[in-house]
Design an enzyme around this catalytic site. Structure first.
Site, mmCIF file in Angstrom:
data_model
loop_
_atom_site.group_PDB
_atom_site.id
_atom_site.type_symbol
_atom_site.label_atom_id
_atom_site.label_comp_id
_atom_site.label_asym_id
_atom_site.label_seq_id
_atom_site.Cartn_x
_atom_site.Cartn_y
_atom_site.Cartn_z
ATOM 1 N N GLU A 1 4.922 -0.920 6.865
ATOM 2 C CA GLU A 1 5.731 -1.160 5.868
ATOM 3 C C GLU A 1 7.361 -0.592 6.306
ATOM 4 O O GLU A 1 8.131 -0.898 5.888
ATOM 5 C CB GLU A 1 5.422 -0.975 4.901
ATOM 6 C CG GLU A 1 6.225 -2.335 3.889
ATOM 7 C CD GLU A 1 7.343 -1.056 3.407
ATOM 8 O OE1 GLU A 1 8.590 -2.367 2.664
ATOM 9 O OE2 GLU A 1 7.350 0.120 3.123
ATOM 10 N N ASP B 1 0.683 2.913 4.777
ATOM 11 C CA ASP B 1 0.987 3.784 5.228
ATOM 12 C C ASP B 1 2.103 4.297 3.980
ATOM 13 O O ASP B 1 2.399 4.146 2.645
ATOM 14 C CB ASP B 1 1.938 2.724 6.576
ATOM 15 C CG ASP B 1 3.275 2.505 6.161
ATOM 16 O OD1 ASP B 1 2.820 1.068 5.239
ATOM 17 O OD2 ASP B 1 4.325 1.875 6.899
HETATM 18 ZN ZN LIG Z 1 6.542 0.275 -0.219
HETATM 19 ZN ZN LIG Z 2 8.432 3.216 1.107
#
Ligand SMILES: [Zn+2]
Ligand SMILES: [Zn+2]
Ligand SMILES: [Zn+2]
Ligand SMILES: [Zn+2]
Lengths: 481, 481
Positions: free
Chosen positions: A167, A100
């Site tokens: 993340e 992501d």
């Molecule tokens: Zn990263």
């Molecule tokens: Zn990042």
């Protein structure tokens, strides 16, 4: 045993194709923080899984449950777990990455469309959202797999993969997945000997890095109240105790100008740097000018390079972030704010923990508040935190990475500790109980969360060589050991 | 000579008609701060001028030029100057009031439509925007004129009027008008012996007030900079001087918790209260409970009533208002703000002036900043200010108001000094060089700038009697003197 020449030659020879593949990945706007892009994060997971499968990696897309976002209940994007190689004579390395990205719009100030890769041959810059964070490094691994598969080479180690799509939005669901997989006797992480994470950056633009420490964090607010509502300073100023006056006094008692933290006991148990550690800072290719250049001002708090580096990397720090509830606009407002919350945080180093520091912060702020002798109300709140982490750089995992760096870049790497956090590091270290290596691909000026994010083509290609070479060095060192 | 009984009886007998007239005035939404309501401010000026003319007052609508508002160039609403009576044997009193109002919408939390007067007979409350600030007091003067005109009574003094329509928007244009009229030998203010302003409030809900002092103000910001942009506290915390740390230290050196100002020389020349002045505070019908009730918390900074009252009315104070440029939102942000501006202001009392205090503030903050010994940049800026004002309460103007209060309310008035400012007071006092009396009509709980603004009908009717009686007492005292 070093990496076979035909591996590195393959990487070199296929550079254009690898850059095109990075362009394919960048073109999928897999923004985890934007509900309307959730489909693209899932599309990115499918794309990545198909690539892994092509090179013989067995995979599973693991559902991680749901989340609330922008008032909607959304399925979290799946994590991708993978495995290739089951030779009991080989070491098993677990690779982490995230597919992501941060949000990006051309109107934020990008020179080119953020989700259309722009490769400028003259400067060697591959521009686009995700180029360096963290699609470039993930594709580095694909390049390694591609080379071995195409050339019919056996991988020197067994590989396990854990790729996530959340993340940039707090890695929701990942901690539980890591904990549950680590607990399974025959799970995806069974037999993992070490972890390698490529999701941070060189300290400068010149020197490859191995990162072996991260500071933790403990975030607090001091809330002071008293009046029923904001008061007019003309009418009440001079007659009442004012929450801001008390808050400023308390915030002023936390840290000195040169960064010494005034909370009693906060430095307890922190080891002084030994000669070995000091040497690592001395060897670092990073000057006060580098730091001040990046900070945009001549504001280093010491003229001693080592002191500044240690202040940034291995000592705790305390920053005052702001005040909620006070006047914060442009111009003038003659208000006595009724209810103010002062925000500050500490960066922690071993053996500090948020739990222990919180006890000390609360005891200290409460005793200092009592000394102020006002009739106001005060409360200190711990808001969030995370433990610090330091890895053993004598471990073969780091030794292999060092040798690989020397082989690819002809340079000794910088050994760095990061002042900030890379949240997945700790769950892997804690749950698997193995050495974790942070092996960055990009440079300090890549602009990971910023406009015009880029990855230098040399970092992408040499970085791909580095990842593969590292695996060979792991095999070499652990065989002879 | 006291006010003739038929005057006070007339006011009493015509109460319903006066209330209806207040309703007419409230119905004109003369919001000076809203460009789309500028026509209503002008309409209100016409309405008021017609009323004055009806009772024999000669008037002139004085254009005040233009202003920029919401991106438009607007004509300022005219001021209305008026005169009635030219008997050289009589004193000449100048009356000030403003016919503009604060914005108001029912959706702000009003119980009734703000621009439709709601008179609740049971509670005696006249609700509506402008009821107490400042249309009620202006209409009090109309009631006095109405009574004398209708009854065929001569006014006991010569009257001059200065009504403006921009008070709630900084009285734009008024200072120049006052200065230029005061300078004219035969202007509208020629021969004025004293000024009476009804535009403030009782200290409580029980006791009429004469107000003889206002604190001044001096507003500052301390700007600290250093980094080129906001920095991540994980990456830079511990390595650099942080603007917030320096700012908090400086803001913490300005005032103690109990309100003592730490700037050297700031108290120079301020007289200690003599027995006579102390007696005024002792006599005030205002308790610590009143103050804390209004403030909404038990936060008085002393248990001595006189100390608290003097802190509010006659001593300087310093309040910390907030910080621009720091994190001010809910939740957590781990930023090191690059550029912060701490806002604070002092309330001034004679002989303090903004000019003198500014020199002391700048010298002190600069020397304290130097002691911090950082490599950051600091600047102290004076943002705006106004001088304090105190009137001589032994003057016949105050004596007359006191006797009138005793005659109408059968109570000795509270002598108050206001902690805040009433900006027009000073231009009148300075330019005309005469005694200025603040003679409030409404109560402390009228909610002047708030929702559900009201004026108690007893304050409106007794207040109208008070204004007329005051004129008779002026004539009486100055005749015998
Ligand atoms: Zn990263
Ligand atoms: Zn990042
Ligand atoms: Zn007013
Ligand atoms: Zn007002």
């Amino acid at each position: 045993m070093v990496a076979p020449q035909k591996f590195t030659e393959f990487i070199e020879a296929n550079a254009d194709r690898f850059i095109d593949r990075l362009g394919e990945a960048i073109a999928i706007p897999s923004i985890s923080g934007d509900a309307s892009r959730r489909g693209d994060v899932v599309k990115m997971a499918h794309w990545l899984e198909a690539q892994l499968n092509k090179y013989g990696v067995k995979t599973e897309k693991v559902p991680l449950g749901t989340q609330q976002l922008e008032g909607k209940t959304l399925d979290l994007p799946p994590a991708i777990l993978g495995r290739i190689g089951d030779d009991p004579k080989k070491k098993t390395i677990l690779i982490y990455g995230h597919f992501d990205v941060q949000p990006a719009n051309k109107s934020d100030g990008w020179d080119t469309e953020p989700f259309t890769m722009h490769y400028d041959k003259a400067s060697g810059k591959i521009m686009g959202r995700g180029s360096t964070d963290d699609k470039g490094p993930i594709l580095g691994w694909l390049n390694v797999l591609d080379a071995h598969s195409t050339l019919g080479l056996d991988l020197p180690v067994n590989l396990r993969f854990c790729f996530e799509g959340m993340e940039e939005s707090g890695s929701e669901g990942l901690d539980d997945l890591i904990a549950s997989e680590a607990a399974k006797k025959d799970g995806w992480f069974a037999g993992v000997d070490a972890v390698c994470i490529s999701d941070n950056y060189w300290l400068n633009t010149r020197t490859p890095c191995l990162t072996y420490g991260l500071r933790g964090i403990a975030y607090y607010q001091i809330i002071i109240s008293g009046p029923g509502s904001d008061l007019h300073s003309g009418i009440y100023g001079g007659a009442v105790y004012e929450p801001m006056t008390a808050l400023i006094a308390l915030m002023g008692k936390l840290v000195t100008q040169d960064g010494h933290i005034l909370i009693p006991g906060v430095y307890d148990g922190i080891a002084t740097a030994d000669a070995n550690e000091l040497k690592k800072y001395e060897e670092l290719d990073y000057s006060i000018d580098d730091l001040e250049g990046a900070a945009g001002g001549k504001i280093a708090n010491s003229s001693e390079r080592i002191t500044v580096l240690m202040g940034r990397m291995r000592n705790p720090s305390l920053s005052l972030h702001g005040i909620e509830g006070a006047f914060s606009g442009v111009g003038c407002k003659t208000v006595i704010p009724a209810h103010v919350a002062g925000k500050f945080s500490l960066r922690l180093v071993p053996p500090q923990t948020p739990d222990d520091i919180t006890k000390k912060v609360i005891a200290y702020v409460e005793s200092e508040f009592a000394k102020l002798n006002t009739r106001l109300n005060m409360k200190v709140e711990y808001m969030h935190g995370g433990k610090p982490w330091v890895a053993d750089i004598e471990h073969w995992n780091f030794e292999a990475a060092k040798k690989a760096t020397e082989a690819v870049y002809l340079q000794t790497p910088n050994y760095t500790r990061e002042g900030g956090s890379i949240p997945v590091t700790l769950p892997f270290a804690d749950n698997l109980g193995v050495n974790v290596l942070l092996l960055p691909m990009g440079r300090a000026d890549d602009g990971a969360h910023s406009t015009n994010e880029k990855l230098d083509v040399s970092n992408f290609i040499n970085g791909s060589k580095l990842l593969g070479t590292y695996l060979y060095e792991v095999a070499e060192i652990t065989q002879t050991a």
